[in-house]
Design a protein around this motif. Structure first.
Motif, PDB file in Angstrom:
ATOM      1  N   GLU A 137       2.217  -1.533 -15.873  1.00 62.79           N
ATOM      2  CA  GLU A 137       1.453  -0.742 -14.895  1.00 62.79           C
ATOM      3  C   GLU A 137       1.064  -1.533 -13.651  1.00 62.79           C
ATOM      4  O   GLU A 137       1.242  -1.051 -12.529  1.00 62.79           O
ATOM      5  N   ASN A 138       0.520  -2.729 -13.828  1.00 64.20           N
ATOM      6  CA  ASN A 138       0.030  -3.475 -12.670  1.00 64.20           C
ATOM      7  C   ASN A 138       1.183  -3.888 -11.739  1.00 64.20           C
ATOM      8  O   ASN A 138       1.031  -3.868 -10.511  1.00 64.20           O
ATOM      9  N   GLN A 139       2.336  -4.205 -12.327  1.00 71.01           N
ATOM     10  CA  GLN A 139       3.498  -4.554 -11.495  1.00 71.01           C
ATOM     11  C   GLN A 139       4.008  -3.311 -10.750  1.00 71.01           C
ATOM     12  O   GLN A 139       4.396  -3.381  -9.580  1.00 71.01           O
ATOM     13  N   GLN A 140       3.969  -2.175 -11.458  1.00 70.21           N
ATOM     14  CA  GLN A 140       4.394  -0.916 -10.861  1.00 70.21           C
ATOM     15  C   GLN A 140       3.535  -0.598  -9.630  1.00 70.21           C
ATOM     16  O   GLN A 140       4.041  -0.250  -8.567  1.00 70.21           O
ATOM     17  N   ILE A 141       2.227  -0.711  -9.814  1.00 72.11           N
ATOM     18  CA  ILE A 141       1.297  -0.369  -8.732  1.00 72.11           C
ATOM     19  C   ILE A 141       1.525  -1.293  -7.542  1.00 72.11           C
ATOM     20  O   ILE A 141       1.646  -0.836  -6.400  1.00 72.11           O
ATOM     21  N   ALA A 142       1.594  -2.592  -7.822  1.00 73.97           N
ATOM     22  CA  ALA A 142       1.771  -3.557  -6.725  1.00 73.97           C
ATOM     23  C   ALA A 142       3.080  -3.286  -5.983  1.00 73.97           C
ATOM     24  O   ALA A 142       3.117  -3.304  -4.739  1.00 73.97           O
ATOM     25  N   PHE A 143       4.131  -3.011  -6.724  1.00 69.53           N
ATOM     26  CA  PHE A 143       5.440  -2.779  -6.111  1.00 69.53           C
ATOM     27  C   PHE A 143       5.425  -1.521  -5.250  1.00 69.53           C
ATOM     28  O   PHE A 143       5.902  -1.521  -4.107  1.00 69.53           O
ATOM     29  N   ILE A 144       4.869  -0.444  -5.777  1.00 69.51           N
ATOM     30  CA  ILE A 144       4.830   0.816  -5.028  1.00 69.51           C
ATOM     31  C   ILE A 144       3.957   0.685  -3.783  1.00 69.51           C
ATOM     32  O   ILE A 144       4.344   1.118  -2.681  1.00 69.51           O
ATOM     33  N   LEU A 145       2.796   0.065  -3.928  1.00 68.81           N
ATOM     34  CA  LEU A 145       1.906  -0.082  -2.771  1.00 68.81           C
ATOM     35  C   LEU A 145       2.548  -0.949  -1.680  1.00 68.81           C
ATOM     36  O   LEU A 145       2.335  -0.720  -0.496  1.00 68.81           O
ATOM     37  N   ASN A 146       3.346  -1.926  -2.107  1.00 69.53           N
ATOM     38  CA  ASN A 146       3.979  -2.813  -1.136  1.00 69.53           C
ATOM     39  C   ASN A 146       5.216  -2.196  -0.507  1.00 69.53           C
ATOM     40  O   ASN A 146       5.405  -2.259   0.703  1.00 69.53           O
ATOM     41  N   LYS A 147       6.070  -1.591  -1.355  1.00 71.76           N
ATOM     42  CA  LYS A 147       7.363  -1.115  -0.859  1.00 71.76           C
ATOM     43  C   LYS A 147       7.308   0.307  -0.300  1.00 71.76           C
ATOM     44  O   LYS A 147       7.986   0.632   0.659  1.00 71.76           O
ATOM     45  N   ILE A 148       6.531   1.172  -0.950  1.00 67.09           N
ATOM     46  CA  ILE A 148       6.502   2.580  -0.535  1.00 67.09           C
ATOM     47  C   ILE A 148       5.396   2.806   0.506  1.00 67.09           C
ATOM     48  O   ILE A 148       5.603   3.452   1.518  1.00 67.09           O
ATOM     49  N   GLU A 149       4.237   2.262   0.236  1.00 72.05           N
ATOM     50  CA  GLU A 149       3.117   2.494   1.120  1.00 72.05           C
ATOM     51  C   GLU A 149       3.010   1.396   2.201  1.00 72.05           C
ATOM     52  O   GLU A 149       2.214   1.514   3.131  1.00 72.05           O
ATOM     53  N   GLU A 150       3.813   0.344   2.025  1.00 72.25           N
ATOM     54  CA  GLU A 150       3.898  -0.756   2.996  1.00 72.25           C
ATOM     55  C   GLU A 150       2.539  -1.392   3.284  1.00 72.25           C
ATOM     56  O   GLU A 150       2.195  -1.685   4.432  1.00 72.25           O
ATOM     57  N   LEU A 151       1.779  -1.599   2.240  1.00 68.70           N
ATOM     58  CA  LEU A 151       0.489  -2.268   2.398  1.00 68.70           C
ATOM     59  C   LEU A 151       0.684  -3.771   2.324  1.00 68.70           C
ATOM     60  O   LEU A 151       1.604  -4.265   1.670  1.00 68.70           O
ATOM     61  N   SER A 152      -0.219  -4.486   2.996  1.00 72.23           N
ATOM     62  CA  SER A 152      -0.146  -5.943   2.982  1.00 72.23           C
ATOM     63  C   SER A 152      -0.691  -6.470   1.654  1.00 72.23           C
ATOM     64  O   SER A 152      -1.362  -5.743   0.918  1.00 72.23           O
ATOM     65  N   TYR A 153      -0.435  -7.763   1.406  1.00 78.07           N
ATOM     66  CA  TYR A 153      -0.955  -8.377   0.186  1.00 78.07           C
ATOM     67  C   TYR A 153      -2.494  -8.298   0.165  1.00 78.07           C
ATOM     68  O   TYR A 153      -3.107  -8.103  -0.887  1.00 78.07           O
ATOM     69  N   ARG A 154      -3.082  -8.464   1.330  1.00 78.33           N
ATOM     70  CA  ARG A 154      -4.534  -8.434   1.434  1.00 78.33           C
ATOM     71  C   ARG A 154      -5.089  -7.074   1.006  1.00 78.33           C
ATOM     72  O   ARG A 154      -6.030  -6.980   0.225  1.00 78.33           O
ATOM     73  N   GLU A 155      -4.434  -6.023   1.551  1.00 81.23           N
ATOM     74  CA  GLU A 155      -4.896  -4.670   1.229  1.00 81.23           C
ATOM     75  C   GLU A 155      -4.712  -4.372  -0.259  1.00 81.23           C
ATOM     76  O   GLU A 155      -5.576  -3.776  -0.899  1.00 81.23           O
ATOM     77  N   ILE A 156      -3.566  -4.791  -0.797  1.00 78.14           N
ATOM     78  CA  ILE A 156      -3.299  -4.539  -2.216  1.00 78.14           C
ATOM     79  C   ILE A 156      -4.305  -5.298  -3.084  1.00 78.14           C
ATOM     80  O   ILE A 156      -4.813  -4.773  -4.076  1.00 78.14           O
TER      81      ILE A 156
END
Lengths: 187, 129
Positions: A137-156
């Motif tokens: 789950e946590n990898q899924q969330i990080a990946f989606i937020l980064n790749k789909i939502e294009e959020l920065s590491y800081r935001e994630i």
């Protein structure tokens, strides 16, 4: 309307403030939900629930984090709840049966491709989305937020309540796992 | 001295290494292609009339909550309790009136049993004497 004015308006129950909130965040919430749930109707349903939740609990919002961070957190939580609920239903499929009374499948197969994917990459993207579902789950969330939502590491890291190096580690592990699964695919 | 077999083996080994390397490169290409398939992705927008549907849902939820609240109103609850009380009293009275004829039935039953016993000498004292 600044964020402060928006929060103030929401806490006072102003409809205009609520409309402004929905207009500002509906695309972000829907896109995130779609990436995690990989189902249009579910994504819309969850997006609505997110705003209902925000409406109900905005009085408890203490502005310790940004409004967007708070909304993303609610979105991720609701999406995870929905995914867990679906998994539970599938697990009991051997008891309930996989088909309903009229022979229509109760559990729809996951053949999803994000509508924003470029045409020449749709096939690969469909494979990737299927593999993303198999990540923790946590990898899924990080990946989606980064790749789909294009959020920065800081935001994630703000959303996940962790630090940037932890987010980087999650993304690296997600990519490793995905590469491993891709290599296990039949040729 | 040239050893043709050794040369052939060397070429076969080279060919095998090349094909393994090509396969590895192909799989790396494939995994990279799949991992990079989301590059240039356009974010999905919320469906049309999202706000109208959201507000309609919120109104529906509010209406159903109001129905629930109505059920919990004091006057409604009191009337319902009173109705239950009346029903209970009525049932108790009815139950009591139904109970009375049983004593006459019982006494007639006892009389029948006694006459049966005496007619056939079934009492236990006569059996064990």
């Amino acid at each position: 309307m600044t964020e402060q004015e928006l929060v103030y308006g929401l806490q006072n129950g102003e409809e205009l403030a609520f409309k402004e909130l929905v207009t500002r965040f509906q695309d972000k919430v829907f896109n995130t939900s779609l990436g995690l749930l990989q189902h249009n109707a579910d994504a819309e349903d969850i997006a609505q629930e997110v705003f209902i939740q925000v409406y109900r609990s905005v009085k408890d919002f203490k502005a310790e984090a940004k409004l967007s961070t708070w909304i993303y957190r609610i979105t991720v939580t609701k999406c995870l709840d929905q995914l867990r609920s679906k998994k539970r239903k599938k697990r009991f499929g051997f008891v309930t049966g996989l088909f309903g009374a009229d022979n229509k499948p109760l559990y729809e197969p996951q053949e999803f491709c994000h509508p924003g994917v470029q045409l020449d990459r749709k096939e690969e993207a469909a494979i990737l989305f299927k593999l993303i579902q198999q990540l923790p789950e946590n990898q899924q969330i990080a990946f989606i937020l980064n790749k789909i939502e294009e959020l920065s590491y800081r935001e994630i890291s703000d959303i996940l309540n962790t630090n940037e190096s932890a987010v980087d580690s999650l993304l690296q592990r997600a990519k490793q796992n995905l590469r491993k699964k891709i290599n296990e695919l039949p040729p | 001295m040239n050893c043709p077999l050794k040369t052939e083996g060397f070429y076969i080994k080279q060919h095998l290494n090349k094909s393994i390397t090509t396969k590895k490169m192909k799989s790396t290409d494939k995994s990279e292609r799949i991992l990079e398939s989301l590059t240039g992705l356009q974010k999905a927008g919320a469906p049309d009339f999202f706000y109208s549907r959201l507000t309609a849902r919120m109104q529906n939820e509010l209406l159903s909550k109001r129905k629930q609240i109505f059920i919990l109103r004091p006057l409604f609850v009191t009337s319902a309790l009173f109705a239950v009380f009346i029903l209970n009293v009525f049932s108790i009275i009815k139950f009591n009136t139904l109970k009375e004829p049983e004593t006459t039935v019982q006494s007639s039953n006892t009389a029948t049993i006694e006459s049966f016993v005496s007619a056939y000498n079934i009492n236990t004292e006569s059996v064990y004497e």
